[in-house]
Enzyme design. Structure first.
Site, PDB file in Angstrom:
ATOM      1  N   HIS A 190      36.640  43.927  33.498  1.00  0.00           N
ATOM      2  CA  HIS A 190      35.785  43.583  31.883  1.00  0.00           C
ATOM      3  C   HIS A 190      36.252  44.299  30.993  1.00  0.00           C
ATOM      4  O   HIS A 190      36.257  43.650  29.876  1.00  0.00           O
ATOM      5  CB  HIS A 190      34.183  44.006  32.467  1.00  0.00           C
ATOM      6  CG  HIS A 190      33.307  43.334  31.581  1.00  0.00           C
ATOM      7  ND1 HIS A 190      32.114  43.503  31.511  1.00  0.00           N
ATOM      8  CD2 HIS A 190      33.352  42.369  30.578  1.00  0.00           C
ATOM      9  CE1 HIS A 190      31.271  42.752  30.661  1.00  0.00           C
ATOM     10  NE2 HIS A 190      32.213  42.033  30.013  1.00  0.00           N
ATOM     11  N   HIS A 212      33.687  43.540  37.665  1.00  0.00           N
ATOM     12  CA  HIS A 212      32.705  44.500  36.626  1.00  0.00           C
ATOM     13  C   HIS A 212      32.039  45.640  37.620  1.00  0.00           C
ATOM     14  O   HIS A 212      32.512  45.721  39.016  1.00  0.00           O
ATOM     15  CB  HIS A 212      31.289  43.804  36.455  1.00  0.00           C
ATOM     16  CG  HIS A 212      31.724  42.603  35.625  1.00  0.00           C
ATOM     17  ND1 HIS A 212      31.487  42.413  34.418  1.00  0.00           N
ATOM     18  CD2 HIS A 212      32.101  41.291  35.998  1.00  0.00           C
ATOM     19  CE1 HIS A 212      31.967  41.135  33.887  1.00  0.00           C
ATOM     20  NE2 HIS A 212      32.126  40.537  34.811  1.00  0.00           N
ATOM     21  N   ASP A 259      34.212  48.943  32.109  1.00  0.00           N
ATOM     22  CA  ASP A 259      33.959  48.623  33.710  1.00  0.00           C
ATOM     23  C   ASP A 259      35.274  47.661  34.055  1.00  0.00           C
ATOM     24  O   ASP A 259      35.864  46.777  33.109  1.00  0.00           O
ATOM     25  CB  ASP A 259      32.747  47.868  34.067  1.00  0.00           C
ATOM     26  CG  ASP A 259      32.252  46.826  33.385  1.00  0.00           C
ATOM     27  OD1 ASP A 259      32.574  46.641  31.848  1.00  0.00           O
ATOM     28  OD2 ASP A 259      31.710  45.734  33.862  1.00  0.00           O
ATOM     29  N   GLU A 309      30.713  41.762  40.557  1.00  0.00           N
ATOM     30  CA  GLU A 309      29.983  42.979  40.347  1.00  0.00           C
ATOM     31  C   GLU A 309      30.346  44.015  41.471  1.00  0.00           C
ATOM     32  O   GLU A 309      29.900  43.398  42.565  1.00  0.00           O
ATOM     33  CB  GLU A 309      28.617  42.672  39.994  1.00  0.00           C
ATOM     34  CG  GLU A 309      28.503  42.003  38.669  1.00  0.00           C
ATOM     35  CD  GLU A 309      28.261  43.158  37.419  1.00  0.00           C
ATOM     36  OE1 GLU A 309      28.946  44.242  37.565  1.00  0.00           O
ATOM     37  OE2 GLU A 309      27.984  42.580  36.296  1.00  0.00           O
TER      38      GLU A 309
END
Length: 272
Positions: free
Chosen positions: A234, A112, A244, A198
């Site tokens: 994602h 992400h 993303d 992330e």
């Protein structure tokens, strides 16, 4: 006169002898005291700590420290412990997780990107905002956008900041709430079987070299526990909702630095 002279010489010699012996004795006493003090210090009890991974006990002076945890070796520092936490990461536990389905072992990594506020990741405060968001402590008065997301309960497993810091929020053995409605090669509910990572940034900027370096190390460490991982963005598993990690994420670089077989990237290595 000669007798007196000899007596004086003998007295002088005796005085010098006893003076010299006294100095020698004082030096010996001083040396003995120093040795006793050194011995006392050498046998002073050391603080004993326990390796977070293997639980072996060792002197704190010989251990590797990460935050308030201790490890007996660099190998154990870079490993997932029995509870699914990575020693080298900065632990920031999030409540936004639950149990994976019985017998479900992660076999997918979802990449992400995130910036809070959007596009303002250049500010050092952005990283803390993300941490607060994942821990449900985000101050919604700090930015107008935060009022829109303040009620969401989400978290990835890991975050890699622009400075290359690796944070962990959820154990890899738990289901983090990061993917939402999603599907991977016909399998729905990707949170069940995935690990979310992330990257701090957005879809309009390149990621930092140190982020790729830390991502590669992180993935290699995770693979020691979960060797059958596949990789997707994602946007690959939720194409109608998400974009993303975006067109600036370099999948080819990730594959080359980790030496993961290309077949483990079912959506290819082209940026998207």
């Amino acid at each position: 006169m000669n007798l007196i002279k000899w007596l004086l010489l003998l007295l002088g010699a005796a005085y010098f002898y006893y003076w010299f012996k006294g100095k020698e004795r004082a030096a010996q006493i001083q040396l003995a005291q120093a040795e006793a003090e050194a011995q006392k210090q050498s046998v002073a009890p050391q603080t004993i700590v326990q390796c977070q991974l293997c639980h072996v006990h060792l002197p704190q002076s010989e251990a590797m420290k990460q935050e308030e945890r201790f490890y007996c070796s660099a190998q154990h520092l870079q490993a997932l412990d029995d509870a699914g936490w990575l020693g080298s990461a900065l632990w920031r536990p999030s409540p936004n997780h639950d149990a994976r389905p019985d017998g479900c072992i992660p076999d997918l990594v979802v990449i992400h990107h995130i910036s809070l506020p959007p596009g303002e990741f250049q500010k050092r405060a952005s990283t803390q905002h993300i941490i607060d968001f994942f821990q449900n402590t985000l101050d919604i008065s700090a930015h107008p956008y935060f009022a829109e997301i303040g009620g969401q309960k989400v978290s990835s497993h890991f975050l890699i900041s622009r400075q290359g810091q690796v944070f962990q929020f959820v154990s890899t053995k738990q289901r983090a709430w990061h993917a939402g409605v999603s599907e991977f090669l016909g399998r729905e509910r990707c949170n069940d079987f995935s690990i979310g990572i992330e990257m701090e940034g957005d879809g309009d900027s390149s990621f930092e070299e140190i982020q790729y370096q830390q991502l590669s190390i992180l993935i290699q460490n995770i693979q020691k526990e979960f060797p059958k991982l596949q990789f997707a963005g994602h946007s690959d598993i939720a194409p109608q909702r998400k974009m993303d990690p975006g067109k600036f994420f370099d999948w080819t670089k990730l594959q080359k630095t980790t030496l993961i077989p290309e077949k483990n990237f079912p959506f290819g290595l082209d940026s998207r």
